[in-house]
Enzyme design. Sequence first.
Site, PDB file in Angstrom:
ATOM      1  N   GLY A 115       0.831  -1.201   0.000  1.00 35.07           N
ATOM      2  CA  GLY A 115       0.000   0.000   0.000  1.00 35.07           C
ATOM      3  C   GLY A 115       0.868   1.253   0.000  1.00 35.07           C
ATOM      4  O   GLY A 115       0.680   2.164  -0.803  1.00 35.07           O
ATOM      5  N   ALA A 116       1.844   1.278   0.907  1.00 33.10           N
ATOM      6  CA  ALA A 116       2.747   2.419   1.000  1.00 33.10           C
ATOM      7  C   ALA A 116       3.924   2.038   1.889  1.00 33.10           C
ATOM      8  O   ALA A 116       3.875   1.050   2.615  1.00 33.10           O
ATOM      9  CB  ALA A 116       2.016   3.640   1.570  1.00 33.10           C
ATOM     10  N   MET A 117       4.978   2.860   1.864  1.00 32.61           N
ATOM     11  CA  MET A 117       6.178   2.583   2.651  1.00 32.61           C
ATOM     12  C   MET A 117       6.690   3.879   3.263  1.00 32.61           C
ATOM     13  O   MET A 117       6.801   4.893   2.580  1.00 32.61           O
ATOM     14  CB  MET A 117       7.251   1.946   1.753  1.00 32.61           C
ATOM     15  CG  MET A 117       8.529   1.605   2.464  1.00 32.61           C
ATOM     16  SD  MET A 117       8.285   0.422   3.812  1.00 32.61           S
ATOM     17  CE  MET A 117       9.623   0.893   4.888  1.00 32.61           C
ATOM     18  N   GLU A 118       7.034   3.814   4.566  1.00 27.84           N
ATOM     19  CA  GLU A 118       7.313   5.002   5.354  1.00 27.84           C
ATOM     20  C   GLU A 118       8.772   5.451   5.324  1.00 27.84           C
ATOM     21  O   GLU A 118       9.251   6.048   6.299  1.00 27.84           O
ATOM     22  CB  GLU A 118       6.895   4.765   6.811  1.00 27.84           C
ATOM     23  CG  GLU A 118       7.745   3.766   7.603  1.00 27.84           C
ATOM     24  CD  GLU A 118       7.304   2.317   7.514  1.00 27.84           C
ATOM     25  OE1 GLU A 118       7.731   1.520   8.357  1.00 27.84           O
ATOM     26  OE2 GLU A 118       6.526   1.984   6.589  1.00 27.84           O
ATOM     27  N   ASN A 119       9.499   5.226   4.242  1.00 26.38           N
ATOM     28  CA  ASN A 119      10.904   5.661   4.174  1.00 26.38           C
ATOM     29  C   ASN A 119      11.046   7.077   4.727  1.00 26.38           C
ATOM     30  O   ASN A 119      10.267   7.966   4.377  1.00 26.38           O
ATOM     31  CB  ASN A 119      11.392   5.630   2.719  1.00 26.38           C
ATOM     32  CG  ASN A 119      11.000   4.344   2.017  1.00 26.38           C
ATOM     33  OD1 ASN A 119      11.519   3.291   2.297  1.00 26.38           O
ATOM     34  ND2 ASN A 119      10.037   4.467   1.109  1.00 26.38           N
ATOM     35  N   HIS A 151      -1.185   7.153   8.295  1.00 18.69           N
ATOM     36  CA  HIS A 151      -0.438   5.990   8.784  1.00 18.69           C
ATOM     37  C   HIS A 151       1.055   6.139   8.506  1.00 18.69           C
ATOM     38  O   HIS A 151       1.890   5.960   9.404  1.00 18.69           O
ATOM     39  CB  HIS A 151      -0.986   4.724   8.118  1.00 18.69           C
ATOM     40  CG  HIS A 151      -0.313   3.462   8.544  1.00 18.69           C
ATOM     41  ND1 HIS A 151      -0.821   2.629   9.516  1.00 18.69           N
ATOM     42  CD2 HIS A 151       0.845   2.870   8.139  1.00 18.69           C
ATOM     43  CE1 HIS A 151      -0.018   1.599   9.690  1.00 18.69           C
ATOM     44  NE2 HIS A 151       1.002   1.724   8.854  1.00 18.69           N
ATOM     45  N   GLU A 152       1.392   6.461   7.268  1.00 22.06           N
ATOM     46  CA  GLU A 152       2.816   6.558   6.918  1.00 22.06           C
ATOM     47  C   GLU A 152       3.477   7.750   7.607  1.00 22.06           C
ATOM     48  O   GLU A 152       4.645   7.665   8.012  1.00 22.06           O
ATOM     49  CB  GLU A 152       2.996   6.642   5.395  1.00 22.06           C
ATOM     50  CG  GLU A 152       2.374   5.483   4.619  1.00 22.06           C
ATOM     51  CD  GLU A 152       2.754   4.109   5.141  1.00 22.06           C
ATOM     52  OE1 GLU A 152       3.896   3.928   5.604  1.00 22.06           O
ATOM     53  OE2 GLU A 152       1.896   3.205   5.090  1.00 22.06           O
ATOM     54  N   HIS A 155       4.279   6.910  11.206  1.00 20.71           N
ATOM     55  CA  HIS A 155       5.463   6.045  11.331  1.00 20.71           C
ATOM     56  C   HIS A 155       6.733   6.850  11.620  1.00 20.71           C
ATOM     57  O   HIS A 155       7.725   6.281  12.091  1.00 20.71           O
ATOM     58  CB  HIS A 155       5.676   5.248  10.037  1.00 20.71           C
ATOM     59  CG  HIS A 155       5.066   3.884  10.046  1.00 20.71           C
ATOM     60  ND1 HIS A 155       5.176   3.012  11.114  1.00 20.71           N
ATOM     61  CD2 HIS A 155       4.352   3.214   9.087  1.00 20.71           C
ATOM     62  CE1 HIS A 155       4.547   1.885  10.813  1.00 20.71           C
ATOM     63  NE2 HIS A 155       4.041   1.977   9.601  1.00 20.71           N
ATOM     64  N   GLU A 174       3.737  -1.587  13.397  1.00 22.97           N
ATOM     65  CA  GLU A 174       2.538  -1.607  12.560  1.00 22.97           C
ATOM     66  C   GLU A 174       1.239  -1.605  13.374  1.00 22.97           C
ATOM     67  O   GLU A 174       0.308  -0.870  13.073  1.00 22.97           O
ATOM     68  CB  GLU A 174       2.576  -2.802  11.598  1.00 22.97           C
ATOM     69  CG  GLU A 174       3.679  -2.724  10.565  1.00 22.97           C
ATOM     70  CD  GLU A 174       3.620  -1.485   9.672  1.00 22.97           C
ATOM     71  OE1 GLU A 174       2.594  -0.763   9.694  1.00 22.97           O
ATOM     72  OE2 GLU A 174       4.606  -1.232   8.958  1.00 22.97           O
TER      73      GLU A 174
END
Length: 733
Positions: A115-119, A151-152, A155, A174
Amino acid sequence: KEAYPVLLGNGNKLEGGDVEGTDRHYAVWEDPFPKPSYLFCIVAGNLGSVSSSYTTVPSGREVHLEVYSEPENVSKLGHALESLKKSMKWDEDTFGLEYDLDVYNVVAVNDFNMGAMENKGLNVFNTAYCLADPKSATDSDYERIESVIGHEYFHNWTGNRVTCRDWFQLTLKEGLTVYRDQEFSGDMMQSHAVKRIEDVSSLRGRQFAEDAGPMSHPVRPDSYISMDNFYTATVYSKGAEVVRMYRTLLGKDGFRKGMDLYFERHDGDAVTCDDFLSAMGDANGVDISQFSRWYQTNGTPTVKYSSKYDDESKTFYLTLSQESNSDEPLLIPVSVGLLDKESGEEVVATKVLELKEKEQTFEFDGLNGDVLPSMLRGFSAPVKLVRAEADASEEEDLAFLAARDTDGFNRWEAGQKLYTSLIFQTLDGNHEESKTLDYVEEAFGRALNMDGNDYSIQAYALTLPSESTLAEDMTVVDPVALHKARGSVRESLARKYFSEIRAKYDELTNAMESSGSGEDIKLDATSIGQRRLRNVLLAYLCCIKDTAEERDAASELAMKQFESSYGMTDRYSALNCLASMDGEDSVVARRDAALQKFFDDAEGDALVLNKWFMCQALADLPDVLDRVKALVNHPDFTLTNPNRCSSLISAFTMNAAHFHAEDGEGYKFLGEITAEVDKLNPQLSSRMGRGLIQWRKYSEERGALMKSALQQLADMKPISSDLFEVVSTSLKE
């Protein structure tokens, strides 16, 4: 430089420029905060963007915000940018957490597995969770985008500044961050009851099934072959419920104290779930070590209850017991309120009972008459709640609670239990011998005539439990019979209340038209609720189609809404009704015309085309599998794009009555497609393979066919480790 004009990295940009004597350019980025390697990211591409700024509180740092996408998608980035600003303010207001860099970038791309990534400072998003405009996105899409953007961003503290020591601790970041985004969304919706209903419905439909299947695991897994297989509903959704239980046990202020201590102790560290538990307990001066058993126990616990009222001592006794896969009792918060049986008045407000033993009895004294308990308010623990002994008065009590419970979630829950009882009685063929139908009709009629403008609550109160939720209460699942029974109950309610449903539908239509909706799609809670309710009513009106006259009327009504709607929410709801229409030439002509019009209007928009594929995969038509097979060969379908593949193949597996057809052709189809996908995308193939792993829940005949499809996958050479882990685990006797 011409091909890749945008160069992005983690942290703050220090410098950039051309490389002398070449057609190249460079950028130097620096992240001042330590981070694990999984958070490193660089992006190079030809991207468009929208930008703004945000000033943090209280330090006053001005942060440059920019959201990027492929150039053709830039017009749909505005909602994501506004959602980011809301997220930043909410985290400051709720947890006192400020952003810590000078820039925050989000990049949305069409081909992305997750869905997405919190880099850190450079989030990478699947376009499905970032792009929105009224013509391409439903209300649910808008809400989901706001939630995932939040959400991201959240994080940044719960995952980045404080990260996991190892992958077994994944729920530490998570589960906690899902809880935070749920609370954020509830505040943005201005209705935590609506959000809670949505989240619990999802939990029961997906995570409870996972807990009951061969891939069942604790929120903190103890082993894995491929870590990709543990980005699961258990780690995320049940993990969020575990965090919510801390909040329930410690209270709002106690939970905030625990969070503050967690960040104070561990900022910049890689930590464990035990560290989080210690911070919560230490900050509040309480011993909650027993709570750690939730992290190592798989499966869904059951809480049983019984009660009695002693008139002489004016005392109410409530006995709770628990069953789980833990050798020792769990610490389970059970939120309870008491309602007077005569007046319906709440005589004891919500109280959190701490169930710490296998069985405990709690006393409520000083009462002036018998009471009815409102149990597990707000779904205070991820458990199954049942009466210790079946009681003839149970449904009468549920009807009472459905009408009078002061807890919004539990009022909805009581109605859902009544619907469930009637559906199962219909499945067993004995629904005409009980009072359940009377209770259900009373609850449905009351929901239909609710006062006020809480339209979303009203819509959910009128919605029957999903087939996946119902299946969790069955020892052996017959998807075809279950679909038929649920449909029968839905149709009987639609017929009995047809005039009232139609009147309410028309009333909402007129109200929406007079408010000048048109192309100005409003996204406030009231407008979203009105559309949600009207579309629930449309589905009821369109399920009456036994005769040619009824089919004509239903398809005409759906077509009218389809043609008159500007926004995707109403248009797509009408299309979903039309997609399941069959029969006379005029009815089929409307269905096919709507599908063609929707496809043409998409003009190649990837996310709209995904909806077009999904709508047909979920259609309730006898030849739906043949239609899905034909769509696999459609020029706009590809197995290489995760969103497109899921919109057709994974969606079909959710069309339970047809996927689980007795001939097993659905299983064979899924097995063959999964084998193809495994060569291209093991993460996706392992998710698709899960459609077959619950074979023990079905009849011997269906189970054998599912198992055969699994065995064929297991025998493949080569097979990815992702898919191998799923199929081999599910085949273990």
